[in-house]
Design a protein around this motif. Structure first.
Motif, short mmCIF file in Angstrom:
data_model
loop_
_atom_site.label_atom_id
_atom_site.label_comp_id
_atom_site.label_asym_id
_atom_site.label_seq_id
_atom_site.Cartn_x
_atom_site.Cartn_y
_atom_site.Cartn_z
N SER A 124 -19.28 16.58 -55.26
CA SER A 124 -18.87 16.12 -56.59
C SER A 124 -19.28 17.13 -57.66
O SER A 124 -20.45 17.51 -57.76
CB SER A 124 -19.52 14.77 -56.88
OG SER A 124 -19.12 14.30 -58.16
N GLY A 125 -18.28 17.59 -58.41
CA GLY A 125 -18.53 18.56 -59.47
C GLY A 125 -18.57 20.00 -59.02
O GLY A 125 -18.67 20.90 -59.86
N GLY A 138 -14.67 14.55 -55.27
CA GLY A 138 -15.03 14.95 -56.62
C GLY A 138 -15.12 16.44 -56.87
O GLY A 138 -15.57 16.86 -57.94
N ALA A 139 -14.69 17.25 -55.88
CA ALA A 139 -14.73 18.71 -56.08
C ALA A 139 -13.66 19.13 -57.07
O ALA A 139 -12.59 18.52 -57.17
CB ALA A 139 -14.54 19.42 -54.75
N ARG A 140 -13.94 20.18 -57.79
CA ARG A 140 -12.97 20.79 -58.71
C ARG A 140 -12.34 21.98 -57.97
O ARG A 140 -13.05 22.92 -57.60
CB ARG A 140 -13.66 21.24 -59.99
CG ARG A 140 -14.29 20.09 -60.78
CD ARG A 140 -15.13 20.60 -61.93
NE ARG A 140 -16.25 21.40 -61.47
CZ ARG A 140 -16.90 22.27 -62.22
NH1 ARG A 140 -16.53 22.49 -63.47
NH2 ARG A 140 -17.91 22.96 -61.73
N LEU A 141 -11.05 21.91 -57.76
CA LEU A 141 -10.39 22.82 -56.82
C LEU A 141 -9.60 23.92 -57.49
O LEU A 141 -9.00 23.74 -58.55
CB LEU A 141 -9.45 22.02 -55.92
CG LEU A 141 -10.07 20.86 -55.13
CD1 LEU A 141 -9.01 20.20 -54.25
CD2 LEU A 141 -11.25 21.33 -54.29
N THR A 142 -9.60 25.07 -56.81
CA THR A 142 -8.64 26.14 -57.09
C THR A 142 -7.80 26.26 -55.83
O THR A 142 -8.33 26.54 -54.75
CB THR A 142 -9.36 27.47 -57.39
OG1 THR A 142 -10.24 27.28 -58.51
CG2 THR A 142 -8.36 28.56 -57.71
N LEU A 143 -6.50 26.03 -55.96
CA LEU A 143 -5.59 25.95 -54.82
C LEU A 143 -4.75 27.21 -54.73
O LEU A 143 -4.01 27.55 -55.66
CB LEU A 143 -4.67 24.73 -54.97
CG LEU A 143 -5.39 23.39 -55.18
CD1 LEU A 143 -4.38 22.30 -55.54
CD2 LEU A 143 -6.17 23.00 -53.93
N ARG A 163 -27.17 25.17 -55.81
CA ARG A 163 -25.95 24.38 -55.60
C ARG A 163 -25.37 24.48 -54.18
O ARG A 163 -24.27 24.06 -53.92
CB ARG A 163 -24.89 24.79 -56.63
CG ARG A 163 -25.28 24.46 -58.06
CD ARG A 163 -24.13 24.68 -59.02
NE ARG A 163 -22.94 23.95 -58.66
CZ ARG A 163 -22.73 22.67 -58.96
NH1 ARG A 163 -23.66 21.99 -59.62
NH2 ARG A 163 -21.61 22.08 -58.62
N GLU A 164 -26.07 25.08 -53.26
CA GLU A 164 -25.71 25.10 -51.84
C GLU A 164 -24.28 25.61 -51.56
O GLU A 164 -23.45 24.91 -51.01
CB GLU A 164 -25.87 23.69 -51.24
CG GLU A 164 -27.28 23.16 -51.36
CD GLU A 164 -27.42 21.72 -50.89
OE1 GLU A 164 -28.29 21.46 -50.04
OE2 GLU A 164 -26.65 20.86 -51.39
N PRO A 165 -23.99 26.84 -51.96
CA PRO A 165 -22.66 27.40 -51.74
C PRO A 165 -22.35 27.60 -50.26
O PRO A 165 -23.25 27.80 -49.44
CB PRO A 165 -22.71 28.74 -52.47
CG PRO A 165 -24.16 29.11 -52.44
CD PRO A 165 -24.90 27.81 -52.59
N PHE A 166 -21.06 27.56 -49.94
CA PHE A 166 -20.63 27.71 -48.55
C PHE A 166 -19.34 28.50 -48.48
O PHE A 166 -18.56 28.58 -49.44
CB PHE A 166 -20.42 26.33 -47.90
CG PHE A 166 -19.27 25.55 -48.50
CD1 PHE A 166 -17.97 25.69 -48.01
CD2 PHE A 166 -19.47 24.70 -49.58
CE1 PHE A 166 -16.91 24.99 -48.56
CE2 PHE A 166 -18.42 23.98 -50.14
CZ PHE A 166 -17.13 24.14 -49.63
N VAL A 167 -19.10 29.08 -47.31
CA VAL A 167 -17.83 29.75 -46.99
C VAL A 167 -17.40 29.25 -45.62
O VAL A 167 -18.11 29.44 -44.63
CB VAL A 167 -17.97 31.28 -46.98
CG1 VAL A 167 -16.65 31.92 -46.56
CG2 VAL A 167 -18.42 31.79 -48.34
N LEU A 168 -16.24 28.60 -45.56
CA LEU A 168 -15.71 28.09 -44.31
C LEU A 168 -14.64 29.04 -43.77
O LEU A 168 -13.72 29.43 -44.49
CB LEU A 168 -15.08 26.71 -44.51
CG LEU A 168 -14.27 26.19 -43.32
CD1 LEU A 168 -15.19 25.66 -42.23
CD2 LEU A 168 -13.27 25.13 -43.73
#
Length: 235
Positions: free
Chosen positions: A5-6, A30-35, A130-135
């Motif tokens: 969220s956020g 609740g994620a803010r997305l860039t598509l 903020r615990e960033p990730f790359v999938l």
């Protein structure tokens, strides 16, 4: 647990079946997305809230465009989902140079270049707690290279190896790498190869199930999703 969220998440390949499924789940969380995808109209037709960026991943400036769009729209970048990919069929002895170049450019090199472009923004996210990730989605082909798909398997194996090594390099920055290797999934990708023709394939995994498993892994701070992690209880 990673709080979605956020968070600002960039989804590459959002117009594909699996990318869109993941995007919907992240939006619901609740994620803010860039598509991102190649076709702005297809992205808009998804009706998923977010900033739409149409780019060709093989172009030199694509990674910078994507990172800049996410940071400008949402004030930072907390996660990347690499869901774009191409497939080709044919034996190793008959694959064309152009096919090799395109497979590796999209399946392997694009995620590598994108991480390099996003490193500063992701590290800032990590520094802020903020615990960033790359999938990455190297798929089962990276675990079990398949005859008749040698070039495709090699591009995915390269992605898996890169993800594993990058995970060790990025731990101190707080950036988590997560490689997912689901088996054949019914996204229709096999019907759109850039070369060759698909053999007869058995029914694949449900994209909605695969997307749920991946998002659960993102939220649960998992670092690896082998093929064995994708056993659909409804199958």
């Amino acid at each position: 647990m990673t709080t979605l969220s956020g968070s600002s998440v960039l989804i590459v390949g959002a117009s594909g079946v699996l990318g869109a499924e993941i995007a919907r789940l992240l939006a619901a969380a609740g994620a803010r997305l860039t598509l991102s995808g190649r076709d702005a109209d297809k992205l808009a037709a998804l009706n998923i809230p977010g900033t739409v960026v149409a780019v060709d991943l093989t172009q030199a400036d694509a990674p910078n465009q994507l990172v800049s769009a996410a940071v400008t729209a949402h004030g930072g970048l907390d996660g990347i989902v690499n869901a774009a990919g191409l497939v080709a069929f044919g034996t190793a002895s008959e694959v064309a140079d152009e096919t090799l170049d395109t497979l590796f450019a999209v399946n392997a090199v694009a995620p590598m270049r994108l991480l390099a472009a996003a490193n500063e923004a992701l590290a800032a996210s990590g520094a802020a707690g903020r615990e960033p990730f790359v999938l990455t989605l190297s798929g089962v082909a990276s675990e079990a290279p398949t005859a008749g798909m040698a070039a495709y398997s090699a591009s995915k194996a390269a992605l898996a190896a890169w993800s594993k090594a990058s995970a060790r390099e990025l731990r101190r920055s707080g950036i988590r790498m997560l490689d997912a290797r689901p088996g054949h999934t019914d996204t229709g990708l096999a019907t759109r190869p850039i070369a060759g023709a698909a053999p007869k394939l058995a029914g694949g995994l449900d994209p909605a199930f695969v997307a749920r498993r991946i998002v659960a892994a993102i939220e649960g701070n998992e670092r690896d999703l082998p093929g064995s992690a994708f056993t659909d209880p409804a199958a």
